[in-house]
Design an enzyme around this catalytic site. Sequence first.
Site, PDB file in Angstrom:
ATOM      1  N   GLU A 128     -10.494  16.611  12.209  1.00 45.02           N
ATOM      2  CA  GLU A 128      -9.543  16.725  11.102  1.00 45.02           C
ATOM      3  C   GLU A 128      -9.997  17.851  10.196  1.00 45.02           C
ATOM      4  O   GLU A 128     -11.185  17.953   9.890  1.00 45.02           O
ATOM      5  CB  GLU A 128      -9.467  15.413  10.314  1.00 45.02           C
ATOM      6  CG  GLU A 128      -8.452  14.482  10.917  1.00 45.02           C
ATOM      7  CD  GLU A 128      -8.217  13.214  10.126  1.00 45.02           C
ATOM      8  OE1 GLU A 128      -9.083  12.824   9.326  1.00 45.02           O
ATOM      9  OE2 GLU A 128      -7.163  12.610  10.331  1.00 45.02           O
TER      10      GLU A 128
ATOM     11  N   LEU B 259      -1.426   6.466   4.467  1.00 47.09           N
ATOM     12  CA  LEU B 259      -0.642   6.083   5.642  1.00 47.09           C
ATOM     13  C   LEU B 259       0.843   6.030   5.290  1.00 47.09           C
ATOM     14  O   LEU B 259       1.694   6.493   6.045  1.00 47.09           O
ATOM     15  CB  LEU B 259      -1.110   4.710   6.153  1.00 47.09           C
ATOM     16  CG  LEU B 259      -0.267   4.098   7.265  1.00 47.09           C
ATOM     17  CD1 LEU B 259      -0.386   4.901   8.553  1.00 47.09           C
ATOM     18  CD2 LEU B 259      -0.676   2.652   7.528  1.00 47.09           C
TER      19      LEU B 259
ATOM     20  N   TYR C 196      -2.186   5.728  17.852  1.00 47.92           N
ATOM     21  CA  TYR C 196      -2.528   6.705  18.888  1.00 47.92           C
ATOM     22  C   TYR C 196      -1.870   6.351  20.221  1.00 47.92           C
ATOM     23  O   TYR C 196      -1.586   7.214  21.031  1.00 47.92           O
ATOM     24  CB  TYR C 196      -4.055   6.851  19.016  1.00 47.92           C
ATOM     25  CG  TYR C 196      -4.495   8.036  18.187  1.00 47.92           C
ATOM     26  CD1 TYR C 196      -4.291   8.026  16.805  1.00 47.92           C
ATOM     27  CD2 TYR C 196      -5.020   9.181  18.764  1.00 47.92           C
ATOM     28  CE1 TYR C 196      -4.607   9.125  16.031  1.00 47.92           C
ATOM     29  CE2 TYR C 196      -5.343  10.281  17.993  1.00 47.92           C
ATOM     30  CZ  TYR C 196      -5.136  10.251  16.635  1.00 47.92           C
ATOM     31  OH  TYR C 196      -5.432  11.341  15.876  1.00 47.92           O
TER      32      TYR C 196
ATOM     33  N   GLY D 183       0.849  -1.209   0.000  1.00 46.13           N
ATOM     34  CA  GLY D 183       0.000   0.000   0.000  1.00 46.13           C
ATOM     35  C   GLY D 183       0.872   1.242   0.000  1.00 46.13           C
ATOM     36  O   GLY D 183       0.485   2.299   0.520  1.00 46.13           O
TER      37      GLY D 183
ATOM     38  N   LYS E  21       1.370   8.092  20.776  1.00 44.93           N
ATOM     39  CA  LYS E  21       1.432   9.559  20.859  1.00 44.93           C
ATOM     40  C   LYS E  21       1.772   9.977  22.289  1.00 44.93           C
ATOM     41  O   LYS E  21       1.210   9.437  23.246  1.00 44.93           O
ATOM     42  CB  LYS E  21       0.083  10.169  20.445  1.00 44.93           C
ATOM     43  CG  LYS E  21      -0.153  10.107  18.938  1.00 44.93           C
ATOM     44  CD  LYS E  21      -1.396  10.877  18.564  1.00 44.93           C
ATOM     45  CE  LYS E  21      -1.754  10.702  17.113  1.00 44.93           C
ATOM     46  NZ  LYS E  21      -1.003  11.534  16.187  1.00 44.93           N
TER      47      LYS E  21
ATOM     48  N   HIS F 128      -8.719   4.044  18.047  1.00 45.89           N
ATOM     49  CA  HIS F 128      -7.962   5.124  18.706  1.00 45.89           C
ATOM     50  C   HIS F 128      -8.731   5.734  19.883  1.00 45.89           C
ATOM     51  O   HIS F 128      -8.200   5.892  20.980  1.00 45.89           O
ATOM     52  CB  HIS F 128      -7.689   6.274  17.728  1.00 45.89           C
ATOM     53  CG  HIS F 128      -6.934   5.883  16.494  1.00 45.89           C
ATOM     54  ND1 HIS F 128      -5.997   4.893  16.482  1.00 45.89           N
ATOM     55  CD2 HIS F 128      -6.961   6.389  15.230  1.00 45.89           C
ATOM     56  CE1 HIS F 128      -5.479   4.793  15.262  1.00 45.89           C
ATOM     57  NE2 HIS F 128      -6.063   5.693  14.482  1.00 45.89           N
TER      58      HIS F 128
ATOM     59  N   GLY G  72      -0.233   4.834  -0.753  1.00 51.17           N
ATOM     60  CA  GLY G  72      -1.378   5.391  -0.017  1.00 51.17           C
ATOM     61  C   GLY G  72      -1.048   6.471   0.993  1.00 51.17           C
ATOM     62  O   GLY G  72       0.095   6.919   1.144  1.00 51.17           O
TER      63      GLY G  72
HETATM   64  N1  LIG Z   1      -4.023   7.409   6.670  1.00 50.22           N
HETATM   65  C1  LIG Z   1      -3.580   7.400   7.940  1.00 50.22           C
HETATM   66  O1  LIG Z   1      -3.081   8.400   8.484  1.00 50.22           O
HETATM   67  C2  LIG Z   1      -3.694   6.146   8.731  1.00 50.22           C
HETATM   68  C3  LIG Z   1      -4.191   4.973   8.202  1.00 50.22           C
HETATM   69  N2  LIG Z   1      -4.201   3.834   8.951  1.00 50.22           N
HETATM   70  C4  LIG Z   1      -4.654   2.558   8.404  1.00 50.22           C
HETATM   71  O2  LIG Z   1      -3.871   2.241   7.253  1.00 50.22           O
HETATM   72  C5  LIG Z   1      -4.633   1.468   6.343  1.00 50.22           C
HETATM   73  C6  LIG Z   1      -4.581   2.141   4.968  1.00 50.22           C
HETATM   74  O3  LIG Z   1      -5.133   3.428   5.098  1.00 50.22           O
HETATM   75  P1  LIG Z   1      -4.798   4.627   4.096  1.00 50.22           P
HETATM   76  O4  LIG Z   1      -3.386   4.591   3.674  1.00 50.22           O
HETATM   77  O5  LIG Z   1      -5.312   5.841   4.738  1.00 50.22           O
HETATM   78  O6  LIG Z   1      -5.745   4.260   2.878  1.00 50.22           O
HETATM   79  P2  LIG Z   1      -5.591   4.444   1.295  1.00 50.22           P
HETATM   80  O7  LIG Z   1      -6.957   4.613   0.760  1.00 50.22           O
HETATM   81  O8  LIG Z   1      -4.603   5.521   0.982  1.00 50.22           O
HETATM   82  O9  LIG Z   1      -5.076   3.014   0.840  1.00 50.22           O
HETATM   83  C7  LIG Z   1      -3.730   2.616   0.782  1.00 50.22           C
HETATM   84  C8  LIG Z   1      -3.468   1.952  -0.550  1.00 50.22           C
HETATM   85  O10 LIG Z   1      -4.198   0.730  -0.630  1.00 50.22           O
HETATM   86  C9  LIG Z   1      -4.661   0.515  -1.957  1.00 50.22           C
HETATM   87  N3  LIG Z   1      -6.132   0.430  -1.940  1.00 50.22           N
HETATM   88  C10 LIG Z   1      -7.017   1.405  -1.639  1.00 50.22           C
HETATM   89  N4  LIG Z   1      -8.266   0.945  -1.709  1.00 50.22           N
HETATM   90  C11 LIG Z   1      -8.187  -0.352  -2.075  1.00 50.22           C
HETATM   91  C12 LIG Z   1      -9.137  -1.364  -2.302  1.00 50.22           C
HETATM   92  N5  LIG Z   1     -10.449  -1.130  -2.174  1.00 50.22           N
HETATM   93  N6  LIG Z   1      -8.681  -2.589  -2.643  1.00 50.22           N
HETATM   94  C13 LIG Z   1      -7.367  -2.835  -2.753  1.00 50.22           C
HETATM   95  N7  LIG Z   1      -6.411  -1.902  -2.547  1.00 50.22           N
HETATM   96  C14 LIG Z   1      -6.816  -0.680  -2.214  1.00 50.22           C
HETATM   97  C15 LIG Z   1      -4.207   1.701  -2.770  1.00 50.22           C
HETATM   98  O11 LIG Z   1      -2.979   1.336  -3.399  1.00 50.22           O
HETATM   99  P3  LIG Z   1      -2.887   0.733  -4.876  1.00 50.22           P
HETATM  100  O12 LIG Z   1      -4.196   0.980  -5.566  1.00 50.22           O
HETATM  101  O13 LIG Z   1      -1.750   1.469  -5.477  1.00 50.22           O
HETATM  102  O14 LIG Z   1      -2.604  -0.699  -4.644  1.00 50.22           O
HETATM  103  C16 LIG Z   1      -3.926   2.768  -1.744  1.00 50.22           C
HETATM  104  O15 LIG Z   1      -2.930   3.671  -2.140  1.00 50.22           O
HETATM  105  C17 LIG Z   1      -6.050   1.397   6.923  1.00 50.22           C
HETATM  106  O16 LIG Z   1      -6.178   0.178   7.609  1.00 50.22           O
HETATM  107  C18 LIG Z   1      -6.078   2.566   7.928  1.00 50.22           C
HETATM  108  O17 LIG Z   1      -6.950   2.316   9.005  1.00 50.22           O
HETATM  109  C19 LIG Z   1      -3.746   3.817  10.237  1.00 50.22           C
HETATM  110  C20 LIG Z   1      -3.248   4.942  10.808  1.00 50.22           C
HETATM  111  C21 LIG Z   1      -3.194   6.201  10.126  1.00 50.22           C
HETATM  112  O1  LIG Z   2      -5.888   6.028  11.883  1.00 52.39           O
HETATM  113  C1  LIG Z   2      -6.124   7.057  11.308  1.00 52.39           C
HETATM  114  O2  LIG Z   2      -5.585   8.187  11.784  1.00 52.39           O
HETATM  115  C2  LIG Z   2      -5.440   9.327  10.946  1.00 52.39           C
HETATM  116  C3  LIG Z   2      -5.147  10.510  11.874  1.00 52.39           C
HETATM  117  O3  LIG Z   2      -3.927  10.303  12.533  1.00 52.39           O
HETATM  118  P1  LIG Z   2      -3.148  11.524  13.178  1.00 52.39           P
HETATM  119  O4  LIG Z   2      -2.004  10.887  13.863  1.00 52.39           O
HETATM  120  O5  LIG Z   2      -2.730  12.391  12.039  1.00 52.39           O
HETATM  121  O6  LIG Z   2      -4.092  12.209  14.088  1.00 52.39           O
HETATM  122  C4  LIG Z   2      -6.682   9.544  10.130  1.00 52.39           C
HETATM  123  O7  LIG Z   2      -6.471  10.607   9.212  1.00 52.39           O
HETATM  124  C5  LIG Z   2      -7.001   8.289   9.350  1.00 52.39           C
HETATM  125  O8  LIG Z   2      -8.246   8.446   8.684  1.00 52.39           O
HETATM  126  C6  LIG Z   2      -7.127   7.108  10.261  1.00 52.39           C
HETATM  127  O9  LIG Z   2      -7.187   5.909   9.493  1.00 52.39           O
END
Ligand SMILES: NC(=O)C1=CN([C@@H]2O[C@H](COP(=O)(O)OP(=O)(O)OC[C@H]3O[C@@H](n4cnc5c(N)ncnc54)[C@H](OP(=O)(O)O)[C@@H]3O)[C@@H](O)[C@H]2O)C=CC1
Ligand SMILES: O=C1O[C@H](COP(=O)(O)O)[C@@H](O)[C@H](O)[C@H]1O
Length: 343
Positions: free
Chosen positions: A235, A38, A198, A33, A201, A259, A36
């Site tokens: 947010e 994260l 979280y 991923g 933090k 969280h 994405g």
């Molecule tokens: N964003 C954040 O700050 C945080 C996120 N998380 C967790 O991290 C995980 C990913 O979140 P996040 O990065 O925000 O999400 P994204 O939507 O950015 O997904 C990450 C990557 O996964 C692939 N993807 C997205 N949707 C799908 C799908 N339906 N099927 C298959 N692949 C898919 C894509 O990559 P590609 O298409 O290139 O394969 C995408 O770039 C989640 O479990 C979230 O809870 C946890 C803490 C913080």
């Molecule tokens: O787990 C997640 O957390 C982020 C927010 O994290 P922060 O450390 O920047 O407060 C949130 O944006 C995301 O949707 C969620 O998956």
Amino acid sequence: MSDASLEQSLKLLREEAGMVCHSASSHVIIVFGASGDLAKKKIYPTLWWLFRDKLLPSNTHFIGYSRSNLTVDNLRSNAMPYLNAKDSESTQLDEFFKRNSYVQGSYDKPEDFIRLNKFIVDNFSACSNRLFYLATPPSQFISVATNLKAHCTAESDGLWNRLIVEKPFGKDLDSSEVLAKHLSSLFSEDQIYRIDHYLGKEMVQNVVVLRFANRVFSPLWNRDNIANVVVTFKENFGTEGRGGYFDEFGIIRDVMQNHLLQILCLIAMERPISMEANDIRDEKVKVLRCMRPLSLDDVVVGQYVADPENGKPGYLDDPTVPAGSITPTYAVAALYVDNERWQ
Ligand SMILES: NC(=O)C1=CN([C@@H]2O[C@H](COP(=O)(O)OP(=O)(O)OC[C@H]3O[C@@H](n4cnc5c(N)ncnc54)[C@H](OP(=O)(O)O)[C@@H]3O)[C@@H](O)[C@H]2O)C=CC1
Ligand SMILES: O=C1O[C@H](COP(=O)(O)O)[C@@H](O)[C@H](O)[C@H]1O
């Protein structure tokens, strides 16, 4: 923190990690991923800080993996706003990205994982410890873990594999149990790391110190002195292309069930027998068991709409969000802890 005390703390951390850092094997960290949110906001910045502060074994390499057609330069520019790199660190930053590679592939086709394994063996030797970071939507965890185990783990004696998974760990009790069972059929418990960032933090960790190491607050922390506690998560940005993950889960599963409930537990729990992980967990579980089942009368959900004055799009305007989605992006819930301290 002054530069001198920061360096002193890093020195202590390096010494503590010494056994791992002096290992002769190479280490490969693979981020699934990698395209994405994260990955760009948290994982690449953290890897860079660990590299910059020399907190990683010297022979460590990083592989980004996802379905998108990307290059390392793309990963770099995506993460750049979050790296906090100073101008004076540009040489080190170049060095960090030289240790990065990118492999494009699916999350479910065995041949892609065989190719990934070949990439690791060809570029970093078969004798590499492997850390797999699953930064994909949880819907992909089972197939990624299955393919990793079948085609991509380090198998020689003395080498290790680690699997990091992000919340939410399933959508409900059933899917959470299916996921837990599946992961533990493939990896042992000490190979699996479940992350709730979280809990890392400083502010959240300080709740425990504030409560239990403070003779002012400790005796006041109860229903006689506190009418309610409001835990707020706000947010100021939208989904911004994360609909692929977010729309399937919604705000309750994204941040409240994990969280924010963790924070609630730290605020409400009794003093644990020790600060060991299992003792803290046991106290949190007691809080959850004392909570009234949530009633719909105590919940409000909503979805953000466009703000034309500021040119900000609504949730449904994001092209990665399915048309007509009713997934909540806002929720508030009143929870009650029915025990002697809080009832
Ligand atoms: N964003 C954040 O700050 C945080 C996120 N998380 C967790 O991290 C995980 C990913 O979140 P996040 O990065 O925000 O999400 P994204 O939507 O950015 O997904 C990450 C990557 O996964 C692939 N993807 C997205 N949707 C799908 C799908 N339906 N099927 C298959 N692949 C898919 C894509 O990559 P590609 O298409 O290139 O394969 C995408 O770039 C989640 O479990 C979230 O809870 C946890 C803490 C913080
Ligand atoms: O787990 C997640 O957390 C982020 C927010 O994290 P922060 O450390 O920047 O407060 C949130 O944006 C995301 O949707 C969620 O998956």
